[in-house]
Structures are given as C-alpha cells and as structure tokens.
Design a protein around this motif. Sequence first.
Motif, PDB file in Angstrom:
ATOM      1  N   CYS A 125     -59.720  -0.963 -43.699  1.00 56.28           N
ATOM      2  CA  CYS A 125     -58.742  -2.050 -43.794  1.00 56.28           C
ATOM      3  C   CYS A 125     -57.409  -1.614 -43.187  1.00 56.28           C
ATOM      4  N   ASP A 127     -54.556  -2.744 -43.921  1.00 57.54           N
ATOM      5  CA  ASP A 127     -53.472  -2.682 -44.911  1.00 57.54           C
ATOM      6  C   ASP A 127     -53.685  -1.586 -45.953  1.00 57.54           C
ATOM      7  N   ARG A 145     -62.613  -9.326 -43.233  1.00 48.70           N
ATOM      8  CA  ARG A 145     -61.398  -9.126 -44.032  1.00 48.70           C
ATOM      9  C   ARG A 145     -61.722  -8.296 -45.279  1.00 48.70           C
ATOM     10  N   CYS A 146     -60.752  -7.530 -45.698  1.00 49.53           N
ATOM     11  CA  CYS A 146     -60.851  -6.672 -46.891  1.00 49.53           C
ATOM     12  C   CYS A 146     -60.676  -7.537 -48.143  1.00 49.53           C
ATOM     13  N   ASP A 147     -61.089  -6.968 -49.310  1.00 45.47           N
ATOM     14  CA  ASP A 147     -60.855  -7.687 -50.579  1.00 45.47           C
ATOM     15  C   ASP A 147     -59.363  -8.004 -50.719  1.00 45.47           C
ATOM     16  N   CYS A 148     -58.535  -7.104 -50.160  1.00 48.39           N
ATOM     17  CA  CYS A 148     -57.077  -7.295 -50.340  1.00 48.39           C
ATOM     18  C   CYS A 148     -56.544  -8.328 -49.345  1.00 48.39           C
ATOM     19  N   GLY A 149     -57.452  -8.841 -48.481  1.00 48.23           N
ATOM     20  CA  GLY A 149     -56.993  -9.861 -47.525  1.00 48.23           C
ATOM     21  C   GLY A 149     -56.631  -9.283 -46.164  1.00 48.23           C
TER      22      GLY A 149
END
Length: 242
Positions: A125, A127, A145-149
């Motif tokens: 990711c 971020d 996309r990551c779980d964190c968006g």
Amino acid sequence: MFSAMLISRLRSAKTVSVLTGAGISAESGVPTFRGEEGLWQKFRPEELANFDAFLRNPKLVWEWYNYRKHIVNQVAPNAGHYAISKMESLFPHFHLITQNVDDLHRKAGSKQIYELHGNIMRNRCVDCSKHYNEMPEADQDVLPRCDCGGLIRPDVVWFGETLPPLELKRSFDAARSSDVFFSIGTSAVVQPAASLPLEAKHEGAYVVEINIEPTAISHYVDETILGKAAEILPQLVEKLIE
Ligand code: BV8
Ligand code: ZN
C-alpha cells in the motif's frame, strides 16, 4: 573459454559475489530493458517506472506490471540461474545481488538473494505499506486498494526512489570483501547497482563481466567473457567442480 587467472582466483577465493541484471533472464524469455526488443522500447521509463507516473496514471503502470507479471509467471529459470544457485555451495562465502524483480533466482534455488530493485510478485500500500503479495492480477479497470483506502503499488524500486537500505549495505559490503566479483547480464547503467563492480575492483576483487556485448564497465573490469550467460555459467561451474 576461461582464463587460467580466473580459474586460479576462483579456486583460492574465500568470497565470491555475483551481480545480475535482465540479461540473466533473457534466455528464459523475459524481455530485457534496453535491448532492441527491450521493454523500454515500447514504454519510456519516465512514463512507467517512477512514482509520479504511477500517481498520474496508475492504470497504465498496473497494465505494464501485469503484462510483465504475466510473462514472468509463464517462464522458468534457465541454466544460468541454476548454475548461480550451484555456485552458492562452491565457496566459503557467496553473495547473489540482483537488479531483477522476476523472482527467477529464488525459483532456481538460490537461498540468499539481495533484491536491490524489489520483487514484481510483491505489492504494498502506498499509504500504510501493508503488503498484498497474493493479489490476483489487478482488473484493468478497478485499481487495487488497501483496506485503509490507499492505492496498492508493485513492491519494486522506481527511478528516483531509494533502494532497500539493508540490501544495499549488504551488497556493498559483499562487493568490498569479494575475491572475485561477477557482473552478469547487466548494461551497468543504473545506479547505484552499477557501482558495485567498480567498488569491488577498487577493494581488490578480480572483476569478471559476462555479457553478449560490451557494456559501460567493460573497459574497467579485469575480464569480459562474451557470450550467453545460460551457456557460459554451466560450463564455468563444470570446470570448478571437475
Ligand atoms: C536512486 C524497477 C536516488 C523495477 C528499475 C543521471 C546519472 C546517473 C544516475 C542517475 C541520473 N539520473 C537519475 C539517476 C539515478 C537513477 C539511474 O541510475 N538512472 C540511470 C538510467 C541513468 N537511479 C535511480 O533512480 C535509483 N534510485 O538513485 O535514488 C535517491 C538517492 C537518495 C535519496 C532518494 C533518491 C533507482 C534505480 C532502480 C530503478 N528501477 N526497475 C522494474 O520495473 O524492473 S531499473 C531497471 O534497470 C531494472 O531494475 C533493471 O534491472 C535495471 C538495470 O537494467 P539491466 O538489468 O542492466 O537490463 P538492461 O536491459 O539494461 O541490460 C541487459 C543486459 O543483458 C545488456 O547488457 C545485454 O547485452 C545483456 N544480455 C542480454 N541477453 C544476455 C545478456 N547477457 C548475457 N546473456 C544473455 N543471454
Ligand atoms: Zn493501506
């Protein structure tokens, strides 16, 4: 094919290091970067292998990496990769340093590999750096996309990005302590990897280049063996174990 000097230096070597580039995977069917059929011919580095390009056009960059992953998933290590994995057990200390991201050295059985430019099978990711390594080939239209968006990116080193510090330090330490240093299948233009053979020579190593044509460092190395790595390396290993 092999000079008496090289064979004698290898027979007495305590530490041998190998730096590989895209040329070691060419005979597996993985296109190189700067050859006539090179990947860069179709794409320009500034368009694809840098972070700004990724933020500007993540879909295009993902298409390029999916295309390369697709190729890498179809190919197998070649006799050059296997010969290098055999070399690991022939010397008291052996270091394999690669600029390649195609995972073929690991598939060929090399155990300890310094991957200076990352690995195309790994993703992370942007971020939070969470890793997503088993990610299916990204759907061209839906960006992963990551779980964190955050956007997920290939876990490779792009131009302008720093190399993994530990791998870089260990690679320079290996170069500096090598009795023999091989530069195999690399055009030796990308820094800082291209400085490794020069650093090795500066610290007393016998530096050997294996390539199908001269490179940016040919005038500097102790010996250039012109030819295909997948043909030369098995013969070298054969010679060493006879
Ligand atoms: C950094 C991503 C800074 C993953 C890659 C101006 C002058 C000097 C340096 C720079 C400059 N401007 C910018 C720089 C720095 C830049 C750089 O070196 N640019 C070069 C092009 C001038 N370097 C960077 O940006 C690096 N980062 O410096 O950070 C910094 C510092 C501090 C703080 C912040 C930042 C990052 C470099 C990594 C870039 N990422 N790849 C991917 O998608 O793959 S580079 C890319 O090139 C690949 O990783 C590849 O491995 C690498 C090197 O190419 P080669 O492996 O050598 O492949 P190539 O096709 O060129 O050659 C193949 C060879 O094989 C040929 O010689 C051919 O003859 C031979 N061959 C073919 N078949 C065979 C064979 N040999 C034997 N047998 C065969 N069968
Ligand atoms: Zn995240």
